[in-house]
Write an enzyme that holds these catalytic residues in place. Structure first.
Site, PDB file in Angstrom:
ATOM      1  CE  LYS A 173      46.285  19.969 -13.365  1.00  0.00           C
ATOM      2  NZ  LYS A 173      46.680  20.504 -12.157  1.00  0.00           N
ATOM      3  CE1 TYR A 177      51.668  13.963  -7.787  1.00  0.00           C
ATOM      4  CE2 TYR A 177      50.301  15.298  -9.385  1.00  0.00           C
ATOM      5  CZ  TYR A 177      50.510  14.702  -8.161  1.00  0.00           C
ATOM      6  OH  TYR A 177      49.653  14.672  -7.081  1.00  0.00           O
ATOM      7  CG  ASP A 230      48.342  12.306 -17.016  1.00  0.00           C
ATOM      8  OD1 ASP A 230      47.845  13.278 -17.029  1.00  0.00           O
ATOM      9  OD2 ASP A 230      49.077  12.225 -15.688  1.00  0.00           O
TER      10      ASP A 230
HETATM   11  C1  PLP Z   1      49.973  15.387 -15.474  1.00  0.00           C
HETATM   12  C2  PLP Z   1      49.026  15.394 -14.227  1.00  0.00           C
HETATM   13  N1  PLP Z   1      48.576  13.833 -14.034  1.00  0.00           N
HETATM   14  C3  PLP Z   1      47.928  14.025 -12.931  1.00  0.00           C
HETATM   15  C4  PLP Z   1      47.641  15.013 -12.033  1.00  0.00           C
HETATM   16  C5  PLP Z   1      46.817  14.592 -10.615  1.00  0.00           C
HETATM   17  O1  PLP Z   1      45.472  15.330 -10.883  1.00  0.00           O
HETATM   18  P1  PLP Z   1      44.779  15.777  -9.688  1.00  0.00           P
HETATM   19  O2  PLP Z   1      45.322  16.628  -8.735  1.00  0.00           O
HETATM   20  O3  PLP Z   1      43.596  16.073 -10.072  1.00  0.00           O
HETATM   21  O4  PLP Z   1      44.537  14.431  -8.747  1.00  0.00           O
HETATM   22  C6  PLP Z   1      48.024  16.090 -12.216  1.00  0.00           C
HETATM   23  C7  PLP Z   1      48.072  17.234 -11.123  1.00  0.00           C
HETATM   24  O5  PLP Z   1      48.784  18.248 -11.101  1.00  0.00           O
HETATM   25  C8  PLP Z   1      48.930  16.232 -13.238  1.00  0.00           C
HETATM   26  O6  PLP Z   1      49.529  17.558 -13.538  1.00  0.00           O
END
Ligand code: PLP
Length: 483
Positions: free
Chosen positions: A310, A187, A282
């Site tokens: 986060k 994700y 990421d």
């Molecule tokens: C690995 C990863 N990338 C991107 C995101 C997206 O971040 P946001 O919820 O701040 O848009 C998340 C959200 O949980 C994530 O776990």
């Protein structure tokens, strides 16, 4: 204080975990016994009356009554009033141990006073936003650069989703190539181009309702750990204009729900170099949680770009940012007169004094008190205790952790393989069981992420872990017998 630099104190055997996942899915599920489940549901009816009322009313005005994808909806969402350290309290006064951790940002524990007090001071002085430069923007960028040296320059944005979008746009602008390759199941937020192969590898556009096919034409996925498939994609792309980037969650998709081999990232780095694609890490979850140097520090792999979320705003709003090589990052400020096309990003509230200061104070404090390591040690203790319970009860479940990120697999909904002839039947059944497990844990005073993932924080003392293990034991000892 320990000399440990990273929260991961041991590397779980990836092949063993993959084998356990296969076994779990091949066996009939073992949900909570029906009579016991009824008792757990009664807990909600009798002890969570105000939550029920308010979230039922919310459903009239808010789609589904709840706005957080990670929030628990079964049998109905809880209305949380107070957060402090390791605990949450709902409006009915029930106390819970919090292993959701808002999805990961609060490694210091919830509502940490040392950061909150500084933020209150800042708000008194300049409020949350001015639209002009504030010194905490610089302080935060320098601090990130100190801990994560691959981040020569940093641009703060509103969320992890935005930061992934920005990283991909930067990679395309810099390389002049289009294709972006991700790992199936990962994700990377909900932007048009990234809703592809989410949750379960190989599912492609399955979740892309409302997104025109054209938006996903240049997104590709490969199965976790399948480096031959990545090579094949890169080779094919090379004949069709090339790949701009490969984006990975360094521990594996969905925070290692599908764990990768320890040398996976190094191998992806080499393939990127061979084919001239940029490597994007990421680190929305792993950044500062796995250690101050992030997963890239742990693996000693240098990505070209890193996505943050986060922890980068310490649990406060505006948690996102992208950083990396100065030559790529500089294009965020290019434009007329510079001879280069600018990589356009924006955001009225991005890099606000509130977000920047919250990130700065939280990360500074995390380093001072060794929070990632303490949270990781809590994760180790929880994992060890859960493994003992599973073994004693002779259950086919399994548990593993990478420091403060734990997976307690009892139903394995995300582990069902797309090639399974009964794929959909299994997914729906196991999703339901997962909801029940989550509700049962909640009724025992434990909040989890989707009934299978747990984030620990520095606030999880031995006492908290002991209390949690007693609750988990009660739920797990009430699972159905093998058929
Ligand atoms: C690995 C990863 N990338 C991107 C995101 C997206 O971040 P946001 O919820 O701040 O848009 C998340 C959200 O949980 C994530 O776990």
């Amino acid at each position: 204080m320990s000399n440990q630099q990273y929260a991961i104190s041991y590397w779980p055997d990836t092949d063993e975990l993959i084998a356990k996942a296969k076994r779990l899915i091949s066996l009939p599920p073992r949900p909570v016994r029906r009579d016991k489940m009824q008792e757990y549901l009664n807990y909600f009816e009798t002890r969570c009356v105000k939550s029920k009322e308010s979230t039922a009313e919310a459903a009239k005005y808010i789609p589904g009554g709840v706005q957080h994808n990670l929030a628990f909806n079964y049998p109905f969402p809880l209305n949380i009033r107070k957060a402090d350290g390791a605990y949450l309290w709902d409006v009915d006064g029930n106390r819970y141990i919090d292993f959701l951790q808002a999805g990961g940002p609060t490694v210091l524990g919830s509502n940490y006073p040392g950061v909150r007090d500084k933020i209150v001071e800042l708000l008194r002085e300049c409020g949350p936003v001015t639209g002009l430069f504030h010194e905490y923007e610089l302080k935060l960028a320098k601090l990130i650069n100190k801990h994560v040296p691959s981040v020569e320059m940093f641009r703060m944005l509103g969320s992890g989703t935005e930061a992934c979008m920005a990283a991909i746009r930067a990679a395309r602008n810099f390389t002049g190539k289009k294709k972006v390759i991700k790992v199936g199941g990962a994700y990377h937020g909900w932007s048009d181009q990234m809703v592809f192969g989410t949750r379960i590898p190989g599912t492609g556009t399955y979740e892309a309702a409302g997104i025109p096919e054209e938006c996903l034409q240049n997104t590709q996925e490969f199965y976790p750990n399948d480096l031959a498939a990545l090579r094949a994609l890169l080779e094919k792309n090379a004949t069709e204009g090339g790949a701009a980037a490969v984006i990975v969650e360094p521990l594996g998709p969905e925070s290692a729900t599908r764990p990768v081999h320890r040398d996976f990232n190094q191998n992806v780095r080499q393939l990127c170099d061979e084919f001239g694609a940029l490597l994007i890490f990421d680190e929305v979850v792993t950044g500062f949680r796995i250690g101050m140097g992030g997963a890239q520090g742990y693996f000693n792999v240098k990505p070209d770009l890193t996505v943050f979320g986060k922890c980068v705003a310490g649990g406060y709003p505006g948690a996102g940012g992208v950083g990396g090589r100065a030559d790529i990052m500089s294009l965020f400020s290019a434009g007329i007169g510079s001879g280069q096309q600018k990589t356009l990003v924006g955001g009225t509230l991005s890099a606000s004094p509130l977000s920047s200061a919250a990130g700065y104070f939280a990360i500074t404090e995390m380093e001072r008190v060794n929070a990632p390591i303490l949270a990781g040690q809590a994760g180790d203790k929880l994992c060890k205790g859960l493994r003992k319970i599973i073994d004693e009860l002779d259950l086919p479940f399994f548990v593993y952790n990478h420091g403060s990120i734990l997976h307690l697999e009892t139903h394995g909904v995300l582990l069902v393989d797309l090639s399974d002839p009964e794929f959909l039947v299994k997914v729906f059944l196991r999703k339901k069981i997962g909801e029940e497990m989550g509700a049962a844990y909640t009724a025992e005073g434990i909040i989890t992420l989707a009934g299978s993932r747990l984030y620990t924080s520095m606030a999880d003392t031995d006492e908290v872990i002991e209390e949690a293990l007693a609750g988990f034991r009660r739920v797990l000892s009430n699972c159905e017998e093998a058929k």
